[in-house]
Scaffold this motif. Structure first.
Motif, PDB file in Angstrom:
ATOM      1  N   PHE A 131       0.846  -1.185   0.000  1.00 46.00           N
ATOM      2  CA  PHE A 131       0.000   0.000   0.000  1.00 46.00           C
ATOM      3  C   PHE A 131       0.889   1.245   0.000  1.00 46.00           C
ATOM      4  O   PHE A 131       2.017   1.201   0.513  1.00 46.00           O
ATOM      5  N   PRO A 132       0.424   2.357  -0.544  1.00 43.25           N
ATOM      6  CA  PRO A 132       1.228   3.585  -0.539  1.00 43.25           C
ATOM      7  C   PRO A 132       1.169   4.317   0.806  1.00 43.25           C
ATOM      8  O   PRO A 132       1.270   5.541   0.864  1.00 43.25           O
ATOM      9  N   PHE A 133       0.961   3.561   1.876  1.00 44.31           N
ATOM     10  CA  PHE A 133       0.891   4.118   3.235  1.00 44.31           C
ATOM     11  C   PHE A 133       1.108   2.959   4.197  1.00 44.31           C
ATOM     12  O   PHE A 133       1.015   1.775   3.818  1.00 44.31           O
ATOM     13  N   ASP A 134       1.395   3.285   5.437  1.00 35.35           N
ATOM     14  CA  ASP A 134       1.551   2.283   6.488  1.00 35.35           C
ATOM     15  C   ASP A 134       0.164   1.929   7.022  1.00 35.35           C
ATOM     16  O   ASP A 134      -0.534   2.772   7.585  1.00 35.35           O
ATOM     17  N   ALA A 135      -0.254   0.682   6.828  1.00 35.23           N
ATOM     18  CA  ALA A 135      -1.612   0.274   7.219  1.00 35.23           C
ATOM     19  C   ALA A 135      -1.878   0.497   8.702  1.00 35.23           C
ATOM     20  O   ALA A 135      -3.021   0.782   9.104  1.00 35.23           O
ATOM     21  N   SER A 136      -0.848   0.397   9.538  1.00 32.85           N
ATOM     22  CA  SER A 136      -1.042   0.554  10.986  1.00 32.85           C
ATOM     23  C   SER A 136      -1.344   1.995  11.388  1.00 32.85           C
ATOM     24  O   SER A 136      -1.779   2.244  12.513  1.00 32.85           O
ATOM     25  N   THR A 137      -1.136   2.956  10.479  1.00 32.87           N
ATOM     26  CA  THR A 137      -1.388   4.366  10.796  1.00 32.87           C
ATOM     27  C   THR A 137      -2.793   4.817  10.412  1.00 32.87           C
ATOM     28  O   THR A 137      -3.151   5.969  10.634  1.00 32.87           O
ATOM     29  N   ILE A 138      -3.583   3.921   9.818  1.00 32.17           N
ATOM     30  CA  ILE A 138      -4.938   4.285   9.391  1.00 32.17           C
ATOM     31  C   ILE A 138      -5.896   4.215  10.584  1.00 32.17           C
ATOM     32  O   ILE A 138      -5.978   3.194  11.274  1.00 32.17           O
ATOM     33  N   ASP A 139      -6.623   5.299  10.826  1.00 33.94           N
ATOM     34  CA  ASP A 139      -7.522   5.374  11.980  1.00 33.94           C
ATOM     35  C   ASP A 139      -8.856   4.666  11.750  1.00 33.94           C
ATOM     36  O   ASP A 139      -9.447   4.125  12.688  1.00 33.94           O
ATOM     37  N   ALA A 140      -9.359   4.710  10.499  1.00 35.39           N
ATOM     38  CA  ALA A 140     -10.661   4.104  10.206  1.00 35.39           C
ATOM     39  C   ALA A 140     -10.794   3.900   8.705  1.00 35.39           C
ATOM     40  O   ALA A 140     -10.089   4.533   7.909  1.00 35.39           O
ATOM     41  N   ALA A 141     -11.704   2.991   8.333  1.00 42.48           N
ATOM     42  CA  ALA A 141     -12.020   2.756   6.923  1.00 42.48           C
ATOM     43  C   ALA A 141     -13.523   2.889   6.734  1.00 42.48           C
ATOM     44  O   ALA A 141     -14.313   2.410   7.563  1.00 42.48           O
ATOM     45  N   LEU A 142     -13.926   3.551   5.651  1.00 45.40           N
ATOM     46  CA  LEU A 142     -15.333   3.700   5.281  1.00 45.40           C
ATOM     47  C   LEU A 142     -15.568   2.907   4.001  1.00 45.40           C
ATOM     48  O   LEU A 142     -14.809   3.055   3.040  1.00 45.40           O
ATOM     49  N   LEU A 143     -16.602   2.096   3.975  1.00 48.28           N
ATOM     50  CA  LEU A 143     -16.899   1.294   2.787  1.00 48.28           C
ATOM     51  C   LEU A 143     -18.192   1.770   2.137  1.00 48.28           C
ATOM     52  O   LEU A 143     -19.239   1.831   2.796  1.00 48.28           O
ATOM     53  N   THR A 144     -18.110   2.102   0.848  1.00 51.34           N
ATOM     54  CA  THR A 144     -19.314   2.526   0.133  1.00 51.34           C
ATOM     55  C   THR A 144     -20.259   1.356  -0.107  1.00 51.34           C
ATOM     56  O   THR A 144     -21.473   1.519  -0.084  1.00 51.34           O
ATOM     57  N   HIS A 145     -19.705   0.164  -0.357  1.00 54.88           N
ATOM     58  CA  HIS A 145     -20.541  -1.033  -0.502  1.00 54.88           C
ATOM     59  C   HIS A 145     -19.669  -2.275  -0.511  1.00 54.88           C
ATOM     60  O   HIS A 145     -18.443  -2.189  -0.396  1.00 54.88           O
ATOM     61  N   ALA A 146     -20.303  -3.442  -0.666  1.00 55.83           N
ATOM     62  CA  ALA A 146     -19.617  -4.714  -0.424  1.00 55.83           C
ATOM     63  C   ALA A 146     -18.867  -5.266  -1.626  1.00 55.83           C
ATOM     64  O   ALA A 146     -18.033  -6.155  -1.449  1.00 55.83           O
ATOM     65  N   HIS A 147     -19.152  -4.813  -2.835  1.00 57.15           N
ATOM     66  CA  HIS A 147     -18.470  -5.381  -3.996  1.00 57.15           C
ATOM     67  C   HIS A 147     -16.962  -5.423  -3.775  1.00 57.15           C
ATOM     68  O   HIS A 147     -16.375  -4.485  -3.227  1.00 57.15           O
ATOM     69  N   LEU A 148     -16.327  -6.494  -4.242  1.00 53.89           N
ATOM     70  CA  LEU A 148     -14.914  -6.718  -3.935  1.00 53.89           C
ATOM     71  C   LEU A 148     -13.992  -5.647  -4.490  1.00 53.89           C
ATOM     72  O   LEU A 148     -12.922  -5.393  -3.928  1.00 53.89           O
ATOM     73  N   ASP A 149     -14.381  -5.006  -5.586  1.00 58.44           N
ATOM     74  CA  ASP A 149     -13.507  -3.947  -6.116  1.00 58.44           C
ATOM     75  C   ASP A 149     -13.559  -2.693  -5.247  1.00 58.44           C
ATOM     76  O   ASP A 149     -12.817  -1.732  -5.483  1.00 58.44           O
ATOM     77  N   HIS A 150     -14.395  -2.727  -4.196  1.00 59.37           N
ATOM     78  CA  HIS A 150     -14.442  -1.635  -3.218  1.00 59.37           C
ATOM     79  C   HIS A 150     -14.068  -2.085  -1.807  1.00 59.37           C
ATOM     80  O   HIS A 150     -13.651  -1.254  -0.998  1.00 59.37           O
ATOM     81  N   SER A 151     -14.211  -3.369  -1.520  1.00 57.19           N
ATOM     82  CA  SER A 151     -13.966  -3.845  -0.147  1.00 57.19           C
ATOM     83  C   SER A 151     -12.950  -4.973  -0.050  1.00 57.19           C
ATOM     84  O   SER A 151     -12.504  -5.313   1.047  1.00 57.19           O
ATOM     85  N   GLY A 152     -12.565  -5.568  -1.162  1.00 54.28           N
ATOM     86  CA  GLY A 152     -11.885  -6.857  -1.159  1.00 54.28           C
ATOM     87  C   GLY A 152     -10.488  -6.911  -0.582  1.00 54.28           C
ATOM     88  O   GLY A 152      -9.973  -7.998  -0.291  1.00 54.28           O
ATOM     89  N   ARG A 153      -9.813  -5.758  -0.388  1.00 47.34           N
ATOM     90  CA  ARG A 153      -8.467  -5.795   0.210  1.00 47.34           C
ATOM     91  C   ARG A 153      -8.466  -5.392   1.690  1.00 47.34           C
ATOM     92  O   ARG A 153      -7.393  -5.241   2.276  1.00 47.34           O
ATOM     93  N   ILE A 154      -9.635  -5.247   2.290  1.00 50.51           N
ATOM     94  CA  ILE A 154      -9.678  -4.934   3.729  1.00 50.51           C
ATOM     95  C   ILE A 154      -8.988  -6.027   4.562  1.00 50.51           C
ATOM     96  O   ILE A 154      -8.195  -5.711   5.465  1.00 50.51           O
ATOM     97  N   PRO A 155      -9.238  -7.324   4.292  1.00 52.94           N
ATOM     98  CA  PRO A 155      -8.504  -8.336   5.070  1.00 52.94           C
ATOM     99  C   PRO A 155      -6.985  -8.237   4.880  1.00 52.94           C
ATOM    100  O   PRO A 155      -6.228  -8.511   5.819  1.00 52.94           O
ATOM    101  N   LEU A 156      -6.530  -7.844   3.696  1.00 52.67           N
ATOM    102  CA  LEU A 156      -5.098  -7.639   3.465  1.00 52.67           C
ATOM    103  C   LEU A 156      -4.603  -6.445   4.272  1.00 52.67           C
ATOM    104  O   LEU A 156      -3.497  -6.468   4.827  1.00 52.67           O
ATOM    105  N   LEU A 157      -5.428  -5.414   4.358  1.00 51.16           N
ATOM    106  CA  LEU A 157      -5.089  -4.236   5.162  1.00 51.16           C
ATOM    107  C   LEU A 157      -4.884  -4.648   6.624  1.00 51.16           C
ATOM    108  O   LEU A 157      -3.939  -4.200   7.288  1.00 51.16           O
ATOM    109  N   VAL A 158      -5.768  -5.516   7.112  1.00 54.23           N
ATOM    110  CA  VAL A 158      -5.656  -6.032   8.480  1.00 54.23           C
ATOM    111  C   VAL A 158      -4.384  -6.865   8.622  1.00 54.23           C
ATOM    112  O   VAL A 158      -3.651  -6.752   9.615  1.00 54.23           O
ATOM    113  N   LYS A 159      -4.123  -7.684   7.637  1.00 55.37           N
ATOM    114  CA  LYS A 159      -2.907  -8.516   7.648  1.00 55.37           C
ATOM    115  C   LYS A 159      -1.656  -7.655   7.768  1.00 55.37           C
ATOM    116  O   LYS A 159      -0.674  -8.053   8.407  1.00 55.37           O
ATOM    117  N   ARG A 160      -1.693  -6.457   7.198  1.00 50.62           N
ATOM    118  CA  ARG A 160      -0.530  -5.568   7.190  1.00 50.62           C
ATOM    119  C   ARG A 160      -0.535  -4.546   8.322  1.00 50.62           C
ATOM    120  O   ARG A 160       0.229  -3.595   8.300  1.00 50.62           O
TER     121      ARG A 160
END
Length: 545
Positions: free
Chosen positions: A46-75
């Motif tokens: 990611f072009p940022f440190d995932a641990s520095t993100i305070d919150a994530a907002l999701l517009t909807h569930a489709h994977l092209d909008h939500s699908g890397r959230i588990p990867l964000l958590v992994k990082r």
């Protein structure tokens, strides 16, 4: 106060925006890339440190909008994940399925690599990361304002795209600079979902442009087209394959098939295989939250009519049941994925693409690089599950069932803004985004088409947008790729500004000078590479025999 655009720029997938203010960092969407180079794009840092993100907002569930959230958590992400309740429930279904498929693919690639003496392959994320992500879910209701971190407030509004989809309004700082993220917008005249919410004010609007260069057929024309294709397909008495997106599109198709049965066009004796365990689960969520759907759907439910259960429907759960469909010569098969780049539709295509009597109906957008896109672009042969298959079936495309608004729908929604905001046109292929930007300019708005990596400095009531480009003195000397990236942004900006404008002589001279300098730089880099390769070759020890 800054907005970074790190996905879905001049392409349709991979939505990712980073909002920064006073040390706070908020993500809006974190989607997977689909199509060309998807594995490379999805696995890159990611072009940022995932641990520095305070919150994530999701517009909807489709994977092209939500699908890397588990990867964000992994990082390292440990903030809250805000979305509507239906979105969060759908995300769990989609993420678990993705984790399972990625695990299976990684195991298959690892077995192949082992035979070649290559290292094992790991999935992008696992069910463990999905479980962890679920712990951070924080549901928000429509139409209420919430302060998610100090000086950043949000409100979710119905986007009319799929169940639970949202337009997100964001207010930042003491000045209350306002951004509106359209997410994916539905059509103005809808069937399953409600119409997109009307919003009148903003400083900046980030608007999608999937169909920014074209319109869909009317509802009546679309239904007539679908009925005509079904009738033609039934005459051939063979397989009718419909690749489906498991959220919204498959529910819409089940409803449209129900209507065809009521009209007597489709017999209830013809089997309809719903070959998607995930689709069965998402349809249950649609039934659960039917109060958020259109009045047309709610009216049917009030009369005890299930809108998602045509006669002859057979829900297919196990792989063995799915394979048995190969033995059936005449049936309708609904299976994911919608772009035919994975899921059970793949083996159905392998067994039916070659058959001139079979029919294939695409009912959604097909991204560049996907199997679906290659088929509708006219490929005579395609590789399916590792095997070259001739495309001889009859292929059809119906755009009117799309959950995305067409060009006129997008412009109608945009025209509600009365505060002359700056529009940042994203989530569309370059042609579609540029076309919509030009149309927005025609009705009096400022509109820009950002590239991936584009950063915007935000301020209240600004008539223009600044790009954050560091002075060369602030850069490490070897940061050549960063310099080239900034030049790319400037060239894109120039291209937008100069389109249809007569260039003065002094400007032409400047551009020609810049072209010469780029050619010189390119030649010097090429020469240095040749010298380096030559030195490497000279220093390489000779083999002894």
């Amino acid at each position: 106060m800054r907005l970074g655009i790190y996905g879905a720029a001049e392409e349709v997938t991979g939505s990712l925006y980073l909002l920064e203010h006073d040390g706070r960092r908020i993500l809006i969407d974190c989607g997977i890339f689909q199509g060309q180079d998807e594995d490379k794009k999805n696995s890159e840092p990611f072009p940022f440190d995932a641990s520095t993100i305070d919150a994530a907002l999701l517009t909807h569930a489709h994977l092209d909008h939500s699908g890397r959230i588990p990867l964000l958590v992994k990082r390292g992400f440990r903030g809250k994940i805000y979305a509507t309740t239906p979105t969060l429930e759908l995300c769990e279904i989609l993420w678990r399925d993705s984790a399972r498929l990625m695990q299976e693919e990684a195991e298959w690639k690892t077995r192949k690599n082992k035979r070649k003496g290559l290292p094992p392959v790991s999935p992008l994320f696992t069910e463990e990361e999905v479980d962890k992500a679920l712990e951070f879910f924080a549901p928000l209701s429509y139409d209420d304002i919430f302060e998610i971190v100090p000086e950043i407030k949000v409100r979710f509004r119905d986007a009319g795209h799929i169940l639970g989809s949202s337009i997100i309004e964001v207010w930042i700082g003491k000045e209350s600079v306002k951004l509106v993220f359209s997410g994916d917008l539905g059509q103005q005249i809808t069937v399953l979902d409600r119409s997109p919410a009307v919003i009148n004010d903003a400083d900046y609007v980030i608007i999608e442009s999937t169909y920014g260069d074209r319109n869909h057929k009317s509802l009546d024309d679309t239904r007539n087209e679908f009925a005509s294709i079904i009738e033609e397909s039934l005459r051939d008495r063979s397989k009718i394959l419909i690749p489906t997106f498991v959220v919204d599109r498959v529910q819409r198709l089940l409803y449209e098939l129900t209507l065809l049965q009521e009209k007597g066009i489709l017999s209830g004796d013809i089997p309809i295989y719903f070959d998607s365990p995930m689709g069965v689960k998402t349809t249950r969520v649609y039934r659960k939250y039917s109060s958020l759907l259109s009045s047309e759907v709610q009216d049917r439910i009030l009369r005890n009519l299930d809108p998602f259960s045509p006669r002859g429907l057979k829900e297919v759960i196990t792989p063995q049941e799915s394979k048995k469909i190969n033995d059936v010569s005449f049936a309708i098969v609904l299976a994911g994925s919608g772009m035919a780049n994975g899921g059970r539709i793949v083996h159905h295509l392998k067994h039916n693409l070659w058959n001139p009597r079979s029919h294939l109906i695409f009912v959604g957008y097909q991204a560049e690089g996907t199997l679906g896109r290659r088929i509708i672009d006219g490929a005579r042969f395609v590789k399916v599950a590792g095997e070259e298959v001739a495309v001889k079936c009859k292929a059809h495309t119906i755009g009117g069932f799309s959950a995305h608004g067409g060009q006129d729908d997008l412009l109608a929604w945009a025209s509600n803004f009365k505060t002359n905001p700056v529009f940042l046109v994203t989530h569309g292929e370059r042609k579609a985004s540029n076309f919509l930007a030009r149309e927005l300019k025609k009705i009096g708005f400022e509109a820009l088409v950002p590239q991936r990596g584009y950063e915007v400095l935000l301020a209240h009531g600004r008539p223009t947008v600044e790009r954050k480009i560091e002075a060369l003195a602030e850069r490490p000397f070897k940061d050549l790729q960063g310099i080239v990236k900034d030049m790319d942004i400037l060239l894109a900006s120039l291209s937008d500004v100069l389109e249809g404008v007569e260039v003065a002589e002094d400007m032409e001279a400047l551009l020609l000078s810049a072209k010469v300098l780029l050619e010189v730089a390119n030649q010097r880099v090429a020469t240095k590479m040749e010298v380096a390769q030559s030195e490497t070759k000279d220093n390489y020890p000779s083999s002894t025999f």
